[in-house]
Design a protein around this motif. Structure first.
Motif, PDB file in Angstrom:
ATOM      1  N   LEU A 212      13.349   2.492  -0.367  1.00  0.00           N
ATOM      2  CA  LEU A 212      12.013   3.039  -0.616  1.00  0.00           C
ATOM      3  C   LEU A 212      11.355   3.340   0.719  1.00  0.00           C
ATOM      4  CD1 LEU A 212      12.423   2.122  -3.582  1.00  0.00           C
ATOM      5  CD2 LEU A 212      10.007   1.503  -3.608  1.00  0.00           C
ATOM      6  N   GLY A 213      10.754   4.522   0.811  1.00  0.00           N
ATOM      7  CA  GLY A 213      10.092   4.913   2.043  1.00  0.00           C
ATOM      8  C   GLY A 213       8.875   5.751   1.748  1.00  0.00           C
ATOM      9  N   ALA A 214       7.885   5.656   2.627  1.00  0.00           N
ATOM     10  CA  ALA A 214       6.640   6.385   2.402  1.00  0.00           C
ATOM     11  C   ALA A 214       5.893   6.552   3.718  1.00  0.00           C
ATOM     12  CB  ALA A 214       5.762   5.645   1.388  1.00  0.00           C
ATOM     13  N   VAL A 215       4.887   7.410   3.673  1.00  0.00           N
ATOM     14  CA  VAL A 215       3.938   7.543   4.774  1.00  0.00           C
ATOM     15  C   VAL A 215       3.496   6.159   5.230  1.00  0.00           C
ATOM     16  CG1 VAL A 215       1.489   8.057   5.156  1.00  0.00           C
ATOM     17  CG2 VAL A 215       3.012   9.852   4.348  1.00  0.00           C
ATOM     18  N   THR A 216       3.457   5.975   6.533  1.00  0.00           N
ATOM     19  CA  THR A 216       3.029   4.706   7.108  1.00  0.00           C
ATOM     20  C   THR A 216       2.000   4.962   8.201  1.00  0.00           C
ATOM     21  OG1 THR A 216       5.223   3.768   6.709  1.00  0.00           O
ATOM     22  CG2 THR A 216       3.797   2.605   8.264  1.00  0.00           C
ATOM     23  N   VAL A 217       0.907   4.237   8.147  1.00  0.00           N
ATOM     24  CA  VAL A 217      -0.096   4.285   9.218  1.00  0.00           C
ATOM     25  C   VAL A 217      -0.548   2.858   9.478  1.00  0.00           C
ATOM     26  CG1 VAL A 217      -2.216   5.312  10.097  1.00  0.00           C
ATOM     27  CG2 VAL A 217      -0.883   6.545   8.361  1.00  0.00           C
ATOM     28  N   VAL A 218      -0.195   2.344  10.646  1.00  0.00           N
ATOM     29  CA  VAL A 218      -0.571   0.979  11.016  1.00  0.00           C
ATOM     30  C   VAL A 218      -1.404   1.016  12.284  1.00  0.00           C
ATOM     31  CG1 VAL A 218       1.575   0.578  12.321  1.00  0.00           C
ATOM     32  CG2 VAL A 218       0.282  -1.366  11.432  1.00  0.00           C
ATOM     33  N   ASP A 219      -2.430   0.191  12.327  1.00  0.00           N
ATOM     34  CA  ASP A 219      -3.273   0.097  13.514  1.00  0.00           C
ATOM     35  C   ASP A 219      -4.087  -1.191  13.435  1.00  0.00           C
ATOM     36  OD1 ASP A 219      -4.123   1.984  15.903  1.00  0.00           O
ATOM     37  OD2 ASP A 219      -5.960   1.006  15.219  1.00  0.00           O
ATOM     38  N   ALA A 220      -4.509  -1.676  14.585  1.00  0.00           N
ATOM     39  CA  ALA A 220      -5.398  -2.842  14.590  1.00  0.00           C
ATOM     40  C   ALA A 220      -6.682  -2.550  13.836  1.00  0.00           C
ATOM     41  CB  ALA A 220      -5.699  -3.251  16.027  1.00  0.00           C
ATOM     42  N   ASP A 221      -7.108  -1.298  13.863  1.00  0.00           N
ATOM     43  CA  ASP A 221      -8.246  -0.846  13.058  1.00  0.00           C
ATOM     44  C   ASP A 221      -7.713  -0.451  11.677  1.00  0.00           C
ATOM     45  OD1 ASP A 221     -10.365   0.443  11.829  1.00  0.00           O
ATOM     46  OD2 ASP A 221     -10.981   1.549  13.604  1.00  0.00           O
ATOM     47  N   GLY A 222      -7.677  -1.422  10.797  1.00  0.00           N
ATOM     48  CA  GLY A 222      -7.077  -1.196   9.483  1.00  0.00           C
ATOM     49  C   GLY A 222      -7.759  -0.118   8.677  1.00  0.00           C
ATOM     50  N   GLU A 223      -9.070  -0.020   8.763  1.00  0.00           N
ATOM     51  CA  GLU A 223      -9.784   0.996   7.986  1.00  0.00           C
ATOM     52  C   GLU A 223      -9.451   2.397   8.473  1.00  0.00           C
ATOM     53  OE1 GLU A 223     -11.498   0.761   5.147  1.00  0.00           O
ATOM     54  OE2 GLU A 223     -10.687  -1.274   5.225  1.00  0.00           O
ATOM     55  N   ALA A 224      -9.343   2.577   9.799  1.00  0.00           N
ATOM     56  CA  ALA A 224      -8.970   3.884  10.332  1.00  0.00           C
ATOM     57  C   ALA A 224      -7.551   4.248   9.893  1.00  0.00           C
ATOM     58  CB  ALA A 224      -9.077   3.885  11.856  1.00  0.00           C
ATOM     59  N   ALA A 225      -6.669   3.261   9.892  1.00  0.00           N
ATOM     60  CA  ALA A 225      -5.294   3.508   9.460  1.00  0.00           C
ATOM     61  C   ALA A 225      -5.251   3.927   7.993  1.00  0.00           C
ATOM     62  CB  ALA A 225      -4.451   2.261   9.686  1.00  0.00           C
ATOM     63  N   ARG A 226      -6.001   3.242   7.155  1.00  0.00           N
ATOM     64  CA  ARG A 226      -5.975   3.553   5.730  1.00  0.00           C
ATOM     65  C   ARG A 226      -6.648   4.901   5.457  1.00  0.00           C
ATOM     66  NH1 ARG A 226      -4.244  -0.265   2.345  1.00  0.00           N
ATOM     67  NH2 ARG A 226      -5.637   0.168   0.606  1.00  0.00           N
ATOM     68  N   ALA A 227      -7.645   5.249   6.233  1.00  0.00           N
ATOM     69  CA  ALA A 227      -8.275   6.563   6.058  1.00  0.00           C
ATOM     70  C   ALA A 227      -7.290   7.675   6.373  1.00  0.00           C
ATOM     71  CB  ALA A 227      -9.509   6.670   6.956  1.00  0.00           C
TER      72      ALA A 227
END
Length: 332
Positions: A212-227
């Motif tokens: 399983l694979g998908a778009v990934t966005v990780v950052d210390a600023d979790g809200e910016a990553a999720r946006a």
């Protein structure tokens, strides 16, 4: 069996970038590097060959090539070139392909096309001199590759969500990839679909790895990553949501998101996506949040988790965080 962790990269980067990211990923402990074969991006063989020269351990492959824009003998040539360059670390991903109507390519008999392409490639790699006649593809007797190969076979991955595609993977593939999904509830669904083909071929379903694979966005600023992840998911939500039988979306969400994306308002479209929907179709947030999502897949029995592009707010930072702050949190 230990679960592999991979990175999926889009082929949209300048020369040199792939080697740098590949070295960083291998040093961090990743197991597999995948390059997508999406329409109108660079052919995946270019970044894969660059990454092969920059690494010594990770497996490498395209996910996926399709049997309509490339003939089976060309697919065989490209995968043997990658296997030679990587000293036997290549795998081959095949799928029916997406959006090929934009370049005028029809896609008749997709299951037949995939099965016959896999057969032709396998025959060419093992040096089978016998004639082969399929419904769509054929080889005359004594048609062989005229150079030395690293191996007489490479692992085969089929990209598929549906019942028939999964059954085909159960019959002929080493792995099946469900692209665009971070949903652990899909794992038993895919496993049951694999069992149909595996039983027909008298194979154990345990021999076919689920990826399983998908778009990934990780950052210390979790809200910016999720946006950022919301914006990415908005662009393909209509496609993947219709393929996942375990997800019930809020009424009208797909239409509203699709209308905004069509109008070029991707960020606005993304803001409509609820947290619980986002987490089904992307890995996003802080390293702890992304690791928790990946762990659910590992616990569900996947053979590989693939963290897809864009990885972070920037590629380099995302790959760095995945390696340094996500991988150490995973129990596999």
């Amino acid at each position: 069996m230990r679960t592999e962790i991979g990175l999926g990269l889009q082929s949209d980067k300048p020369a040199g970038t792939y080697a740098r990211l590949a070295r960083a990923a291998e040093d961090a402990g990743f197991d597999v590097l995948t390059v997508f074969g999406d329409l109108m991006y660079q052919p995946p063989i270019f970044p894969l060959l660059e990454m092969a020269g920059a690494t010594t351990r990770v497996r490498l492959g395209p996910a996926c090539l399709n049997p309509y824009s490339m003939a089976p003998y060309e697919i065989a040539g490209q995968i043997t070139a990658l296997d030679l360059a990587s000293h036997g670390r290549a795998y081959l991903g095949l799928a029916r392909g997406t959006w090929l109507g934009a370049v005028g390519l029809p896609q008749p008999r997709p299951l037949t096309a995939l099965a016959e392409t896999a057969e032709v490639v396998a025959r060419l790699l093992r040096g089978d001199r016998s004639a082969y006649t399929g419904r769509l593809h054929s080889l005359a007797a004594d048609t062989v590759l005229r150079y030395s190969l690293a191996r007489p076979a490479v692992p085969l991955l089929i990209g598929a969500w549906g019942e028939q595609g999964a059954a085909l993977a159960g019959r002929i593939a080493d792995e099946i990839k469900v692209g665009g999904s971070a949903n652990p509830d899909m794992v038993p669904v895919i496993r049951s679909r694999l069992e149909v083909g595996a039983a027909r071929a008298e194979r154990s379903v345990d021999d076919i790895g689920i990826v399983l694979g998908a778009v990934t966005v990780v950052d210390a600023d979790g809200e910016a990553a999720r946006a950022k992840a919301r914006t990415e998911v908005a662009m393909y939500l209509a496609v993947v949501a219709s393929l996942d039988p375990t997800v019930v979306l809020p009424p009208g969400l797909v239409d509203s998101v699709g209308a905004l994306v069509a109008a070029g308002r991707d960020a606005e479209a993304g803001r409509l996506i609820p947290d619980e929907v986002l987490d089904r179709f992307a890995f996003s947030g802080t390293p702890a949040q992304v690791a928790a999502q990946a762990q659910l897949l590992i616990d569900a029995g996947v053979r590989r988790v693939e963290f897809g592009t864009p990885h972070g707010l920037t590629d380099d930072r995302g790959v760095e965080l995945l390696g340094s702050s996500v991988l150490p949190l995973l129990s596999r």
